[in-house]
Design a protein around this motif. Sequence first.
Motif, PDB file in Angstrom:
ATOM      1  N   TYR A  93     -37.350 -14.843  58.556  1.00 17.39           N
ATOM      2  CA  TYR A  93     -37.141 -16.056  57.792  1.00 17.39           C
ATOM      3  C   TYR A  93     -36.590 -17.176  58.662  1.00 17.39           C
ATOM      4  O   TYR A  93     -36.830 -18.341  58.408  1.00 17.39           O
ATOM      5  N   ASN A 105     -33.866 -12.719  44.935  1.00 14.43           N
ATOM      6  CA  ASN A 105     -35.285 -13.067  45.011  1.00 14.43           C
ATOM      7  C   ASN A 105     -35.518 -14.552  44.758  1.00 14.43           C
ATOM      8  O   ASN A 105     -36.349 -15.187  45.418  1.00 14.43           O
ATOM      9  N   THR A 106     -34.791 -15.122  43.806  1.00 17.10           N
ATOM     10  CA  THR A 106     -34.955 -16.543  43.512  1.00 17.10           C
ATOM     11  C   THR A 106     -34.543 -17.399  44.702  1.00 17.10           C
ATOM     12  O   THR A 106     -35.246 -18.364  45.069  1.00 17.10           O
ATOM     13  N   GLU A 125     -37.259 -17.162  47.361  1.00 14.82           N
ATOM     14  CA  GLU A 125     -38.486 -17.874  46.985  1.00 14.82           C
ATOM     15  C   GLU A 125     -38.347 -19.377  47.161  1.00 14.82           C
ATOM     16  O   GLU A 125     -39.253 -20.041  47.676  1.00 14.82           O
ATOM     17  N   SER A 168     -38.096 -20.285  50.865  1.00 16.19           N
ATOM     18  CA  SER A 168     -39.373 -20.030  51.551  1.00 16.19           C
ATOM     19  C   SER A 168     -40.507 -20.883  51.013  1.00 16.19           C
ATOM     20  O   SER A 168     -41.667 -20.670  51.375  1.00 16.19           O
ATOM     21  N   GLY A 201     -41.651 -20.845  48.013  1.00 11.96           N
ATOM     22  CA  GLY A 201     -42.435 -20.094  47.042  1.00 11.96           C
ATOM     23  C   GLY A 201     -43.339 -19.049  47.639  1.00 11.96           C
ATOM     24  O   GLY A 201     -44.007 -18.305  46.924  1.00 11.96           O
ATOM     25  N   VAL A 224     -43.366 -15.800  50.056  1.00  8.07           N
ATOM     26  CA  VAL A 224     -42.550 -14.797  50.733  1.00  8.07           C
ATOM     27  C   VAL A 224     -43.466 -13.794  51.421  1.00  8.07           C
ATOM     28  O   VAL A 224     -44.293 -13.145  50.784  1.00  8.07           O
TER      29      VAL A 224
END
Length: 490
Positions: free
Chosen positions: A15, A383-384, A387, A390, A392, A394
């Motif tokens: 990331y 996770n949110t 997302e 990133s 949206g 991943v």
Amino acid sequence: MRLLLLLSLISLSLYLTEGVTLVCYFSSWAVYRQEAGKFDIEDNDPTLCSHLIYAFAGLGTNNEIKVLDPYNDLCENWGKCGYDRFTKLKEKNIYLKTILGVGGWNEGSTKYSEMAADPAKRKIFIDSTITLLKKHDFDGLDMDWEYPTQRGGNPEDYVNYISLLKELSEALHAEGMILTAAVSAGKATIDPAYNIPEMSKYLDVINLMTYDLHGSWEPYAHHHSILYAHPNDTGETLWLNQDFAVNYWLEKGAPKEKMVLGVPFYGRTFRLKDETNTGIYAPAPNPGMAGPYTRQTGFLGYNEICEAQLTTSWTIVHDPDMNEPYAYYFPYNYIWVGYEDPDSVAIKAQYALDKGLAGCMVWSVETDDFHGTCHGRKFPLLNTLLEVLSGGIVTKPPTAPPKTTTTRDPSAPTTTTPRVTGAPGVHCSKMGPNADEGDCTHYYICDKDSSGWIEFEYHCSDGTLFNPVGLICDWTDRKCSQGYCPNDCP
């Protein structure tokens, strides 16, 4: 360009190479929580974080880094090998950085102040740290000294903290490791504690603890991780919000490309005085009662909050002046809680992007809805965040190739240390930490084998006493002020 001191290192997080940093703290003591709150090392999802921090190691009286829970952290004496299992998570994400955190609130400041003041003591700490990190395949150290010049520290910490960070950084970078730090978001702590331009030279990531800005130590309800000041905030309370903290760090000289915004996966709770006033600044003279998993008054994990809202009729408020919810429930002891949900963490992640920060940090993964009970998927908050950071999209990182294993010759001598059993579990009533009701200066880790209970005695660090609710060694002043451990209080 991100993480300027690390450009020579290869294989940074997936990331990070895509412009995203998501730092995740893991509270290792969550393995001792009960029922659905229990969270062990393998419950982490290593594909969701760029950096995963194991909290915590400490500082010994000999100035060496100290393993605080040898039974859980190490393999010796039939321990659970926590450090090695943790760093093995990199096999599921070859870009993941596994980091050991040292310090934390319960460790206090006094002994770190004394160590940092003496070049010889600093060297002992640094050398022992490098040895421990290399032995267990960690990728770096997170320095969580709470806080220089505060809580028993000295004014000289302002300078000595920089010397410690400089020497740590040089030693870690020489081994291909990184140095990060958790730092305060409160102006009253920042000003005396941190030479921000200097410390920024030596840190690869700055984890801004933009939470606990309010709590049950105040006589009114307020959200502890509010993004912007509430319209009713006045005076110094105008400093107690995430936006002020971020801007203050930037104005004082922190590079935005190293800073990450802290997002809490828990709420701060209060007990309201009555039903007629339920908003921000509602009178709330006491903390809310403890939750079933975290067992700490004034505190609820997000998993505890969302599960409670599934089964009872809470009033959930989305104040137009706020970007995060709060909720209250009168039959449940007049409880009020300010917390984060998937919508609010998305706003915070977008804020981090808009400010040009490196990304976000979370405290801590095990109080997310990691079973997926409330939202139909595991780790909804984490996770949110990922997302949004990133964009949206991943991409799952690759896993490490399987390692070649060899079969051990059963006739070969073993090097395993025999298990030390001590007393036959006379203080044990459950697995994990057990209190000594007559002495809070120590506690027992309990396990079972074919012969029954086995206990291992551990002593709390100087200035702390065992908390039988939180199952940790807690700061002495706080425990004594709450009426715990009367036999051991001054």
